[in-house]
Design a protein around this motif. Structure first.
Motif, PDB file in Angstrom:
ATOM      1  N   GLY A 267       0.806  -1.219   0.000  1.00  0.00           N
ATOM      2  CA  GLY A 267       0.000   0.000   0.000  1.00  0.00           C
ATOM      3  C   GLY A 267       0.835   1.264   0.000  1.00  0.00           C
ATOM      4  O   GLY A 267       0.466   2.258  -0.630  1.00  0.00           O
ATOM      5  N   LEU A 268       1.975   1.231   0.708  1.00  0.00           N
ATOM      6  CA  LEU A 268       2.879   2.390   0.712  1.00  0.00           C
ATOM      7  C   LEU A 268       3.291   2.733  -0.718  1.00  0.00           C
ATOM      8  O   LEU A 268       3.288   3.904  -1.118  1.00  0.00           O
ATOM      9  CB  LEU A 268       4.107   2.078   1.556  1.00  0.00           C
ATOM     10  N   GLY A 269       3.627   1.698  -1.498  1.00  0.00           N
ATOM     11  CA  GLY A 269       3.998   1.918  -2.894  1.00  0.00           C
ATOM     12  C   GLY A 269       2.819   2.329  -3.752  1.00  0.00           C
ATOM     13  O   GLY A 269       2.930   3.233  -4.598  1.00  0.00           O
ATOM     14  N   VAL A 270       1.677   1.663  -3.546  1.00  0.00           N
ATOM     15  CA  VAL A 270       0.468   2.012  -4.300  1.00  0.00           C
ATOM     16  C   VAL A 270       0.089   3.474  -4.027  1.00  0.00           C
ATOM     17  O   VAL A 270      -0.239   4.226  -4.952  1.00  0.00           O
ATOM     18  CB  VAL A 270      -0.694   1.071  -3.931  1.00  0.00           C
ATOM     19  N   GLY A 271       0.160   3.870  -2.761  1.00  0.00           N
ATOM     20  CA  GLY A 271      -0.150   5.256  -2.414  1.00  0.00           C
ATOM     21  C   GLY A 271       0.808   6.239  -3.058  1.00  0.00           C
ATOM     22  O   GLY A 271       0.405   7.306  -3.532  1.00  0.00           O
ATOM     23  N   GLY A 272       2.087   5.878  -3.095  1.00  0.00           N
ATOM     24  CA  GLY A 272       3.080   6.750  -3.706  1.00  0.00           C
ATOM     25  C   GLY A 272       2.876   6.927  -5.196  1.00  0.00           C
ATOM     26  O   GLY A 272       3.213   7.979  -5.766  1.00  0.00           O
ATOM     27  N   GLU A 273       2.313   5.900  -5.847  1.00  0.00           N
ATOM     28  CA  GLU A 273       2.062   5.988  -7.289  1.00  0.00           C
ATOM     29  C   GLU A 273       1.032   7.076  -7.603  1.00  0.00           C
ATOM     30  O   GLU A 273       1.088   7.689  -8.674  1.00  0.00           O
ATOM     31  CB  GLU A 273       1.548   4.642  -7.827  1.00  0.00           C
ATOM     32  N   TYR A 274       0.095   7.315  -6.697  1.00  0.00           N
ATOM     33  CA  TYR A 274      -0.964   8.294  -6.969  1.00  0.00           C
ATOM     34  C   TYR A 274      -0.373   9.674  -7.251  1.00  0.00           C
ATOM     35  O   TYR A 274      -0.580  10.232  -8.338  1.00  0.00           O
ATOM     36  CB  TYR A 274      -1.946   8.359  -5.799  1.00  0.00           C
ATOM     37  N   PRO A 275       0.368  10.277  -6.312  1.00  0.00           N
ATOM     38  CA  PRO A 275       0.904  11.614  -6.617  1.00  0.00           C
ATOM     39  C   PRO A 275       2.055  11.592  -7.618  1.00  0.00           C
ATOM     40  O   PRO A 275       2.140  12.476  -8.477  1.00  0.00           O
ATOM     41  CB  PRO A 275       1.378  12.125  -5.248  1.00  0.00           C
ATOM     42  N   SER A 276       2.947  10.594  -7.534  1.00  0.00           N
ATOM     43  CA  SER A 276       4.134  10.625  -8.392  1.00  0.00           C
ATOM     44  C   SER A 276       3.804  10.298  -9.849  1.00  0.00           C
ATOM     45  O   SER A 276       4.188  11.035 -10.769  1.00  0.00           O
ATOM     46  CB  SER A 276       5.213   9.674  -7.864  1.00  0.00           C
ATOM     47  N   SER A 277       3.074   9.214 -10.092  1.00  0.00           N
ATOM     48  CA  SER A 277       2.725   8.858 -11.471  1.00  0.00           C
ATOM     49  C   SER A 277       1.725   9.847 -12.067  1.00  0.00           C
ATOM     50  O   SER A 277       1.852  10.237 -13.233  1.00  0.00           O
ATOM     51  CB  SER A 277       2.124   7.451 -11.520  1.00  0.00           C
ATOM     52  N   SER A 278       0.737  10.241 -11.278  1.00  0.00           N
ATOM     53  CA  SER A 278      -0.304  11.116 -11.815  1.00  0.00           C
ATOM     54  C   SER A 278       0.231  12.508 -12.126  1.00  0.00           C
ATOM     55  O   SER A 278      -0.089  13.086 -13.175  1.00  0.00           O
ATOM     56  CB  SER A 278      -1.476  11.202 -10.829  1.00  0.00           C
ATOM     57  N   THR A 279       1.043  13.069 -11.227  1.00  0.00           N
ATOM     58  CA  THR A 279       1.613  14.390 -11.513  1.00  0.00           C
ATOM     59  C   THR A 279       2.555  14.317 -12.708  1.00  0.00           C
ATOM     60  O   THR A 279       2.567  15.219 -13.561  1.00  0.00           O
ATOM     61  CB  THR A 279       2.359  14.960 -10.298  1.00  0.00           C
ATOM     62  N   SER A 280       3.337  13.245 -12.793  1.00  0.00           N
ATOM     63  CA  SER A 280       4.251  13.078 -13.929  1.00  0.00           C
ATOM     64  C   SER A 280       3.481  12.963 -15.234  1.00  0.00           C
ATOM     65  O   SER A 280       3.849  13.575 -16.248  1.00  0.00           O
ATOM     66  CB  SER A 280       5.113  11.824 -13.737  1.00  0.00           C
ATOM     67  N   ALA A 281       2.397  12.177 -15.221  1.00  0.00           N
ATOM     68  CA  ALA A 281       1.581  12.000 -16.432  1.00  0.00           C
ATOM     69  C   ALA A 281       0.933  13.311 -16.844  1.00  0.00           C
ATOM     70  O   ALA A 281       0.887  13.651 -18.041  1.00  0.00           O
ATOM     71  CB  ALA A 281       0.521  10.928 -16.197  1.00  0.00           C
ATOM     72  N   ALA A 282       0.425  14.072 -15.870  1.00  0.00           N
ATOM     73  CA  ALA A 282      -0.221  15.353 -16.185  1.00  0.00           C
ATOM     74  C   ALA A 282       0.777  16.334 -16.785  1.00  0.00           C
ATOM     75  O   ALA A 282       0.483  17.022 -17.774  1.00  0.00           O
ATOM     76  CB  ALA A 282      -0.854  15.942 -14.929  1.00  0.00           C
ATOM     77  N   GLU A 283       1.974  16.415 -16.192  1.00  0.00           N
ATOM     78  CA  GLU A 283       2.987  17.343 -16.682  1.00  0.00           C
ATOM     79  C   GLU A 283       3.519  16.928 -18.052  1.00  0.00           C
ATOM     80  O   GLU A 283       3.757  17.771 -18.929  1.00  0.00           O
ATOM     81  CB  GLU A 283       4.116  17.450 -15.662  1.00  0.00           C
ATOM     82  N   ALA A 284       3.693  15.625 -18.257  1.00  0.00           N
ATOM     83  CA  ALA A 284       4.160  15.133 -19.558  1.00  0.00           C
ATOM     84  C   ALA A 284       3.101  15.371 -20.634  1.00  0.00           C
ATOM     85  O   ALA A 284       3.414  15.794 -21.756  1.00  0.00           O
ATOM     86  CB  ALA A 284       4.502  13.650 -19.469  1.00  0.00           C
ATOM     87  N   ALA A 285       1.830  15.120 -20.294  1.00  0.00           N
ATOM     88  CA  ALA A 285       0.748  15.357 -21.245  1.00  0.00           C
ATOM     89  C   ALA A 285       0.603  16.843 -21.551  1.00  0.00           C
ATOM     90  O   ALA A 285       0.277  17.229 -22.677  1.00  0.00           O
ATOM     91  CB  ALA A 285      -0.567  14.803 -20.693  1.00  0.00           C
ATOM     92  N   ASN A 286       0.868  17.684 -20.562  1.00  0.00           N
ATOM     93  CA  ASN A 286       0.808  19.132 -20.775  1.00  0.00           C
ATOM     94  C   ASN A 286       1.850  19.569 -21.805  1.00  0.00           C
ATOM     95  O   ASN A 286       1.619  20.480 -22.598  1.00  0.00           O
ATOM     96  CB  ASN A 286       1.052  19.847 -19.448  1.00  0.00           C
ATOM     97  N   GLU A 287       3.012  18.909 -21.800  1.00  0.00           N
ATOM     98  CA  GLU A 287       4.083  19.245 -22.738  1.00  0.00           C
ATOM     99  C   GLU A 287       3.795  18.725 -24.147  1.00  0.00           C
ATOM    100  O   GLU A 287       4.126  19.371 -25.136  1.00  0.00           O
ATOM    101  CB  GLU A 287       5.414  18.675 -22.241  1.00  0.00           C
ATOM    102  N   LYS A 288       3.167  17.557 -24.244  1.00  0.00           N
ATOM    103  CA  LYS A 288       3.014  16.894 -25.538  1.00  0.00           C
ATOM    104  C   LYS A 288       1.664  17.146 -26.204  1.00  0.00           C
ATOM    105  O   LYS A 288       1.573  17.164 -27.435  1.00  0.00           O
ATOM    106  CB  LYS A 288       3.212  15.369 -25.374  1.00  0.00           C
ATOM    107  N   MET A 289       0.604  17.314 -25.405  1.00  0.00           N
ATOM    108  CA  MET A 289      -0.746  17.391 -25.990  1.00  0.00           C
ATOM    109  C   MET A 289      -1.663  18.180 -25.068  1.00  0.00           C
ATOM    110  O   MET A 289      -2.556  17.622 -24.430  1.00  0.00           O
ATOM    111  CB  MET A 289      -1.289  15.983 -26.233  1.00  0.00           C
ATOM    112  N   LEU A 290      -1.438  19.480 -24.994  1.00  0.00           N
ATOM    113  CA  LEU A 290      -2.129  20.344 -24.028  1.00  0.00           C
ATOM    114  C   LEU A 290      -3.649  20.246 -24.136  1.00  0.00           C
ATOM    115  O   LEU A 290      -4.341  20.065 -23.127  1.00  0.00           O
ATOM    116  CB  LEU A 290      -1.671  21.785 -24.218  1.00  0.00           C
TER     117      LEU A 290
END
Length: 489
Positions: free
Chosen positions: A143-166
């Motif tokens: 769960g510690l890892g699953v919880g960490g995926e929420y902010p780290s993966s989601s923020t990374s995906a949002a920022e990457a998508a903002n750069e590639k396909m706003l």
């Protein structure tokens, strides 16, 4: 307010040869694409871990009988959630002050180690309680890892998508986050059914079945680990990170209303959806008139139908988000809890006599949840906050949501036992109404713009309030530039 962002002064665009700039830009674009893809693939694992206990509870009830009490079932189910809360808060903070990559790597390692320990769970001298406690602790680590995926993966995906396909950031974000998380429900059922059949079907050794299922579930996070080690932090992060002297009081003053919206709506959503997910197999098995191994297979099949009906809601939400806006789409989803929850709750005694009809309505209720808050909460929590505090505020909001999940899971059995099964759906309807109100008053509907604009507003606010500190993070990309410069000499 000083800035050490993007490329350090020696690596500024004026000092770096054009050929090097082109190579570095290409690698940054490739990193963004892999960040989006790997986030989606990794979140399949999170969805699987969130849903795998539902059928495992049914298996354990068959294996251990009366010894496996509702208290143990709740403890094992909640252990992942408690670990998730810690991961969301701790790793959400880490991915702001150390970088998205740090959060992602720590999360992946915790998930892999936790799953391995769960699969190997055993009590000293064959102790049943020892086995359950080891299982509990290992699920907490997962769960510690699953919880960490929420902010780290989601923020990374949002920022990457903002750069590639706003313009398509919202739909893309939804498909690589909530679609993958929601796919965990049918994935867990399919995995259980395949392993159950391969292990002998009605004659299967159930201990072998559940351990094999958990063992296989370690493969998705392992498959993307190498690529995640190679990722770069986003341009937005490198430009706007605040890694020291973080002004938390000013953050709260600036974002208090938004935090009420994202955290409050997430609490209500998880209060409904998590107990209905964790105990969906318990609900279904209680109205399926079969026993033993046949009960497990029938429950898994209906569970698969339930997940399959709920999944299209994610896609519908992705299609609607740019047309209706984030807030309106979330309100629409919460309204499904209100309407369908009341229908199922009021007609419960009649519906349970027709199991397929009950499962279809149950699935539609969850589909509306996916369409609205399931899709929108991660998206709005990624878009509502500046890059410097995105991980922390996202993690906090998601953690409050998981508190709702714990409260809902702990309340589910008492509500069902004392008020009757119908009331679990009537309570869901009430939460749907409350969610509509929170969303209307506290969630913005103008979140489809460039994330950099939110950063500019936030930095202007900090400067106007006298904050002085260093902004930006010059890191892995600088090493990349240095290597390319050296290779061009």
């Amino acid at each position: 307010m000083s800035n050490s962002s993007d490329l350090a002064s020696k690596n500024s665009h004026e000092d770096v040869p054009q050929a090097v700039q082109e190579v570095v830009s290409q690698k940054e674009r490739t990193s963004s694409a892999f960040t989006i893809a790997c986030s989606g693939f990794a979140l399949i694992s999170d969805g699987l871990q969130n849903n795998i206990m539902s059928l495992t509870n049914v298996v354990f009830a068959q294996l251990y009988g009366a010894k496996y009490t509702s208290a143990w079932s709740t403890q094992l189910s909640n252990s992942l959630t408690v670990g998730t809360i810690l991961g969301q808060v701790i790793i959400g903070y880490i991915c702001d002050v150390k970088g998205r990559k740090w959060g992602i790597v720590i999360s992946t390692l915790a998930i892999v180690l936790g799953i391995i320990l769960v699969t190997a769970s055993h009590g000293a001298h064959g102790s049943f309680h020892g086995f359950l406690w080891m299982f509990t602790v290992a699920r907490g680590l997962t769960g510690l890892g699953v919880g960490g995926e929420y902010p780290s993966s989601s923020t990374s995906a949002a920022e990457a998508a903002n750069e590639k396909m706003l313009k398509q950031r919202g739909p893309v974000f939804i498909m690589v986050t909530n679609f993958m998380l929601s796919f965990g429900t049918p994935f867990a059922c399919i995995l259980y059914l395949i392993v159950f059949s391969a292990a002998g079907g009605l004659n299967a050794n159930l201990s072998t079945v559940w351990r094999t299922v958990f063992g296989i579930s370690v493969l998705p996070p392992l498959a993307v680990f190498y690529f995640r080690l190679k990722m770069l932090n986003s341009k937005l992060y490198r430009k706007s990170a605040i890694q020291r002297n973080v002004p938390y009081l000013l953050i709260i003053k600036y974002y208090w209303k938004t935090l009420i919206g994202t955290a409050g709506a997430w609490f209500l959503y998880d209060f409904i959806t998590f107990p209905n997910g964790v105990f969906s197999s318990t609900i279904i098995s209680s109205i399926v008139h079969k026993k033993g191994h046949a009960l497990i297979r029938a429950t898994a099949e209906y569970q698969l139908l339930l997940g399959a009906i709920a999944l299209p809601g994610v896609v519908v939400g992705a299609l609607l988000v740019n047309h209706l806006g984030r807030r309106n789409t979330m309100i629409l989803g919460f309204s499904g809890y209100l309407i369908i929850g009341l229908i199922v709750g009021c007609a419960y005694e009649k519906l349970i006599k027709v199991v397929p009809a009950f499962v279809v309505l149950y699935g539609l209720m969850q589909s509306f949840g996916n369409l609205g808050p399931g899709d929108m909460l991660g998206l709005t929590s990624s878009e509502s906050y500046a890059t410097a505090v995105r991980g922390t505020c996202y993690g906090f909001s998601a953690a409050i949501g998981k508190v709702g999940a714990v409260v809902g899971t702990e309340s589910f059995t008492p509500i069902r036992a004392n008020l009757g099964p119908r009331w679990t759906f009537i309570v869901a309807a009430c939460c749907g109404l409350a969610g509509m109100a929170v969303t209307f008053f506290f969630i913005r509907n103008d979140l489809d713009g460039d994330l950099a604009e939110e950063d500019r507003k936030f930095m202007a606010y900090l400067e106007a309030n006298g904050w002085q500190g260093e902004v930006g993070a010059a890191e892995s990309v600088d090493e990349l530039v240095e290597k390319e410069v050296a290779s061009h000499k």
